[in-house]
Design a protein around this motif. Sequence first.
Motif, PDB file in Angstrom:
ATOM      1  N   TYR A 188       5.989   7.340  39.655  1.00  0.00           N
ATOM      2  CA  TYR A 188       6.180   5.983  39.148  1.00  0.00           C
ATOM      3  C   TYR A 188       6.961   5.226  40.210  1.00  0.00           C
ATOM      4  N   VAL A 189       6.506   4.023  40.522  1.00  0.00           N
ATOM      5  CA  VAL A 189       7.223   3.171  41.466  1.00  0.00           C
ATOM      6  C   VAL A 189       7.601   1.895  40.731  1.00  0.00           C
ATOM      7  N   TYR A 190       8.895   1.620  40.713  1.00  0.00           N
ATOM      8  CA  TYR A 190       9.432   0.413  40.105  1.00  0.00           C
ATOM      9  C   TYR A 190       9.976  -0.438  41.240  1.00  0.00           C
ATOM     10  N   GLU A 191       9.696  -1.738  41.201  1.00  0.00           N
ATOM     11  CA  GLU A 191      10.250  -2.591  42.238  1.00  0.00           C
ATOM     12  C   GLU A 191      10.453  -4.011  41.732  1.00  0.00           C
ATOM     13  N   GLY A 192      11.384  -4.677  42.347  1.00  0.00           N
ATOM     14  CA  GLY A 192      11.680  -6.067  42.031  1.00  0.00           C
ATOM     15  C   GLY A 192      12.594  -6.625  43.101  1.00  0.00           C
ATOM     16  N   THR A 193      12.639  -7.950  43.213  1.00  0.00           N
ATOM     17  CA  THR A 193      13.445  -8.602  44.248  1.00  0.00           C
ATOM     18  C   THR A 193      14.417  -9.577  43.608  1.00  0.00           C
ATOM     19  N   ASP A 194      15.668  -9.482  44.024  1.00  0.00           N
ATOM     20  CA  ASP A 194      16.690 -10.415  43.568  1.00  0.00           C
ATOM     21  C   ASP A 194      16.336 -11.794  44.123  1.00  0.00           C
ATOM     22  N   GLY A 219      17.420 -12.060  47.927  1.00  0.00           N
ATOM     23  CA  GLY A 219      16.222 -11.589  48.616  1.00  0.00           C
ATOM     24  C   GLY A 219      16.188 -10.083  48.795  1.00  0.00           C
ATOM     25  N   ILE A 220      17.142  -9.362  48.238  1.00  0.00           N
ATOM     26  CA  ILE A 220      17.146  -7.903  48.365  1.00  0.00           C
ATOM     27  C   ILE A 220      16.126  -7.321  47.392  1.00  0.00           C
ATOM     28  N   LYS A 221      15.205  -6.532  47.951  1.00  0.00           N
ATOM     29  CA  LYS A 221      14.185  -5.849  47.147  1.00  0.00           C
ATOM     30  C   LYS A 221      14.713  -4.474  46.781  1.00  0.00           C
ATOM     31  N   VAL A 222      14.584  -4.126  45.508  1.00  0.00           N
ATOM     32  CA  VAL A 222      14.989  -2.811  45.014  1.00  0.00           C
ATOM     33  C   VAL A 222      13.718  -2.068  44.631  1.00  0.00           C
ATOM     34  N   LYS A 223      13.578  -0.866  45.150  1.00  0.00           N
ATOM     35  CA  LYS A 223      12.407  -0.030  44.856  1.00  0.00           C
ATOM     36  C   LYS A 223      12.908   1.352  44.456  1.00  0.00           C
ATOM     37  N   VAL A 224      12.400   1.856  43.341  1.00  0.00           N
ATOM     38  CA  VAL A 224      12.750   3.201  42.888  1.00  0.00           C
ATOM     39  C   VAL A 224      11.466   4.005  42.777  1.00  0.00           C
ATOM     40  N   GLU A 225      11.390   5.102  43.518  1.00  0.00           N
ATOM     41  CA  GLU A 225      10.273   6.039  43.407  1.00  0.00           C
ATOM     42  C   GLU A 225      10.746   7.189  42.543  1.00  0.00           C
ATOM     43  N   LEU A 226      10.035   7.429  41.463  1.00  0.00           N
ATOM     44  CA  LEU A 226      10.443   8.425  40.486  1.00  0.00           C
ATOM     45  C   LEU A 226       9.296   9.409  40.272  1.00  0.00           C
ATOM     46  N   TYR A 227       9.610  10.695  40.237  1.00  0.00           N
ATOM     47  CA  TYR A 227       8.603  11.736  40.029  1.00  0.00           C
ATOM     48  C   TYR A 227       8.911  12.490  38.748  1.00  0.00           C
ATOM     49  N   GLU A 228       7.903  12.561  37.888  1.00  0.00           N
ATOM     50  CA  GLU A 228       8.011  13.307  36.637  1.00  0.00           C
ATOM     51  C   GLU A 228       7.147  14.560  36.755  1.00  0.00           C
ATOM     52  N   TYR A 229       7.714  15.683  36.364  1.00  0.00           N
ATOM     53  CA  TYR A 229       6.997  16.956  36.399  1.00  0.00           C
ATOM     54  C   TYR A 229       6.567  17.305  34.980  1.00  0.00           C
ATOM     55  N   THR A 268      14.398   8.299  44.005  1.00  0.00           N
ATOM     56  CA  THR A 268      15.071   7.777  45.188  1.00  0.00           C
ATOM     57  C   THR A 268      15.024   6.264  45.102  1.00  0.00           C
ATOM     58  N   ALA A 269      16.138   5.615  45.397  1.00  0.00           N
ATOM     59  CA  ALA A 269      16.203   4.153  45.387  1.00  0.00           C
ATOM     60  C   ALA A 269      16.236   3.638  46.823  1.00  0.00           C
ATOM     61  N   TYR A 270      15.501   2.556  47.065  1.00  0.00           N
ATOM     62  CA  TYR A 270      15.451   1.919  48.377  1.00  0.00           C
ATOM     63  C   TYR A 270      15.855   0.456  48.222  1.00  0.00           C
ATOM     64  N   PHE A 271      16.553  -0.074  49.215  1.00  0.00           N
ATOM     65  CA  PHE A 271      16.969  -1.473  49.215  1.00  0.00           C
ATOM     66  C   PHE A 271      16.508  -2.096  50.532  1.00  0.00           C
ATOM     67  N   THR A 272      15.847  -3.251  50.459  1.00  0.00           N
ATOM     68  CA  THR A 272      15.309  -3.921  51.641  1.00  0.00           C
ATOM     69  C   THR A 272      15.674  -5.392  51.608  1.00  0.00           C
ATOM     70  N   ASN A 273      16.173  -5.900  52.719  1.00  0.00           N
ATOM     71  CA  ASN A 273      16.420  -7.329  52.841  1.00  0.00           C
ATOM     72  C   ASN A 273      15.100  -8.001  53.198  1.00  0.00           C
ATOM     73  N   THR A 274      14.596  -8.884  52.341  1.00  0.00           N
ATOM     74  CA  THR A 274      13.306  -9.538  52.582  1.00  0.00           C
ATOM     75  C   THR A 274      13.449 -10.902  53.245  1.00  0.00           C
ATOM     76  N   LYS A 275      14.682 -11.328  53.515  1.00  0.00           N
ATOM     77  CA  LYS A 275      14.904 -12.633  54.143  1.00  0.00           C
ATOM     78  C   LYS A 275      15.086 -12.478  55.646  1.00  0.00           C
ATOM     79  N   GLU A 276      14.946 -13.578  56.352  1.00  0.00           N
ATOM     80  CA  GLU A 276      15.092 -13.591  57.819  1.00  0.00           C
ATOM     81  C   GLU A 276      16.553 -13.578  58.257  1.00  0.00           C
ATOM     82  N   LYS A 277      17.474 -13.828  57.336  1.00  0.00           N
ATOM     83  CA  LYS A 277      18.899 -13.852  57.680  1.00  0.00           C
ATOM     84  C   LYS A 277      19.598 -12.654  57.046  1.00  0.00           C
ATOM     85  N   ASP A 278      20.854 -12.440  57.412  1.00  0.00           N
ATOM     86  CA  ASP A 278      21.630 -11.355  56.829  1.00  0.00           C
ATOM     87  C   ASP A 278      21.707 -11.543  55.313  1.00  0.00           C
TER      88      ASP A 278
END
Length: 135
Positions: A62-68, A72-82, A91-101
């Motif tokens: 399951y991949v959940y994602e959304g952007t503040d 502009g920070i994108k939050v992505k969570v990859e989740l595995y169910e057995y 695992t959670a990932y954070f990405t800056n989607t803007k051109e500035k800091d």
Amino acid sequence: MITNKTTLNDMKLLREWMNSFHNDPASLPIRYTIGGIEYRGIPTLFNSKMYRKIMDANIVEYVYEGTDPHSGIKVKVELYEYKDFPVVEWTAYFTNTKEKDSEILSEIFAVSTHFTGSDIKLHHGNGDFYSEDGL
């Protein structure tokens, strides 16, 4: 009697816990702060989306994602169910989607939840210490 054998009830409890994420990504068990504001999971404000992929007979991703919208920070969570054992990993990932800091991202907790029961086991990895040599 406590046993290390998986029961139908173990699997039922895991499914119930997982269903809470599918119905409300804000309930994902992560917590973080962006620009001094604390968030849990992926709030509705972030226009969250969820994708599901069957990896094999026993694993569903399951991949959940959304952007503040403010930072502009994108939050992505990859989740595995057995499906064959009462285990979930993410695992959670954070990405800056803007051109500035971005605003400051801090206080990241990969697990921020409560567990109930009589014999709970939480296994984890140490993650990345962000050193040049990777150690």
